[in-house]
Design an enzyme around this catalytic site. Structure first.
Site, PDB file in Angstrom:
ATOM      1  CB  CYS A  64      -0.909  -0.037   1.231  1.00  0.00           C
ATOM      2  SG  CYS A  64      -1.575   1.556   1.731  1.00  0.00           S
ATOM      3  CB  CYS A  67       0.822   1.390   4.233  1.00  0.00           C
ATOM      4  SG  CYS A  67      -0.914   0.879   4.218  1.00  0.00           S
ATOM      5  CB  CYS A 183       9.518  21.504  -4.123  1.00  0.00           C
ATOM      6  SG  CYS A 183       9.391  19.931  -4.978  1.00  0.00           S
ATOM      7  CB  CYS A 186      11.026  18.617  -2.302  1.00  0.00           C
ATOM      8  SG  CYS A 186      11.623  19.224  -3.889  1.00  0.00           S
TER       9      CYS A 186
END
Length: 371
Positions: A64, A67, A183, A186
């Protein structure tokens, strides 16, 4: 000769201490490898949850994406609450333990639920998936006042003063992220990149670094950075740098670093079964294994000649081959089995990561002399 009698008064405290130690061993929660979160299973869930402590439980699946994004935040939470006496932080792998997840109504991942002390009736967590928000929730529900732990960063921060001395070091392989604080991509990459740095923190020849390209525009322009994040790899043989165009999940980065730098780590930072192995010495070890004692001395001499040709970590690992071959000549072939068993016992104990690396490398090399 008379056998001395031991006073019951002396033995009772010993038995009591032993019983207490055993009780603690069986009662202690099972922490998952490499983190501070209790890993629950079908057999342990109701032995831990709903007892004398409140529990925050994440129901997750290894594949996932949400997750994976939550993982570093949840581990930070686990580290912060690890010593709390009235609550604990846990998780359940729903791929492995489907019945537990089904029982508690889990239909999507990750699902986070709070189980009060003495209760198996959960309250679903609906807040933000940050360590800060989760800690506030646990403190409110559990009546605790735990502060988030400050986890030191393993990412090397670059600037004009240290960029050349670190990145252009011909003895090191460097991965550099050029980022901007504002960003979004980022920010998404940050916890993954931090985890990557942690994976390789014991490898002296590998450096995971970043540079605030918004603040240090001259350096960013020098290396052709026009978007964020930009990742560039500066290997020992190419200090001009090369673009990293691979995936941005931890698995992708670890695979890249292992291939480019000759390292052998998994995503938890543990050495793999290939760590410390050298193909040319593996071949000589096989030859050594099938030879008579007189011939083995000749092969040992060949090993020593081969090790002289090696450099860096390979030279260090080559010496392990030599030491094992000499031990076998001295103690017989049973040495490999006994030493492997000893190392396995040591690895089960609480030892430093650097010592674990040392033992795993020796165990890996021993395997070439015993198969």
């Amino acid at each position: 000769m008379a056998i001395p009698r031991i006073s019951p008064r002396k033995t009772l405290p010993l038995f009591a201490a032993l019983a207490l130690a055993l009780a603690w061993a069986f009662a202690a929660p099972a922490f998952a490898d490499g983190d501070d979160v209790v890993a629950l299973t079908e057999s342990t869930f109701e032995k831990e949850v709903g007892q004398d402590r409140g529990a925050l439980v994440e129901f997750y699946a290894p594949w996932c994406g949400h997750c994976k994004k939550l993982a570093p935040e949840y581990e930070k939470l686990g580290a912060s609450f690890k010593k709390a006496k009235s609550v604990f932080i846990a998780k359940v792998d729903c791929d492995e333990h489907k019945s537990v997840c089904s029982k508690y109504g889990v239909s999507g991942y990750p699902t986070i639920q709070w189980f009060p002390k003495g209760s198996l009736e959960p309250k679903k967590y609906e807040g933000q998936r940050s360590a800060e928000a989760l800690a506030e929730f646990v403190n409110t529900e559990g009546g605790t006042n735990v502060k988030l732990a400050t986890i030191p960063s393993s990412v090397v921060v670059l600037g004009p003063d240290n960029f050349d001395s670190i990145v252009l070091d011909e003895n090191k392989d460097i991965l550099v992220e050029f980022y901007a604080p504002w960003c979004g991509h980022c920010k998404h990459l940050a916890p993954i990149y931090e985890k990557l740095a942690s994976v390789y923190k014991l490898d002296d020849g590998v450096v995971i670094a970043n540079l605030d390209a918004d603040k240090h525009k001259d350096l960013a322009e020098k290396y052709g950075v026009s978007g964020y994040p930009t990742l560039k790899f500066f290997p020992k043989g190419n200090k001009a740098g090369e673009d990293y165009d691979g995936g941005r999940e931890l698995d992708d980065f670890v695979k890249f670093i292992n291939e480019k730098c000759g390292t052998s780590r998994d995503t938890k930072g543990q050495l793999t079964s290939e760590a410390g192995r050298i193909a040319s010495l593996d071949a000589l070890a096989k030859e050594f294994l099938g030879a008579a004692n007189d011939k083995r001395k000749e092969i040992l001499s060949n090993m020593e000649e081969e090790v002289v040709k090696l450099s860096g970590s390979a030279a260090k690992h080559g010496k392990v081959y030599i030491a094992i071959a000499k031990k076998i000549l001295d103690k017989g072939h049973d040495y490999t089995k006994k030493e492997t068993e000893r190392l396995e016992r040591m690895l089960e104990k609480s030892i430093s990561p650097s010592k674990a690396d040392e033992f795993i490398i020796k165990k890996n090399v021993l395997s070439t002399f015993s198969s």
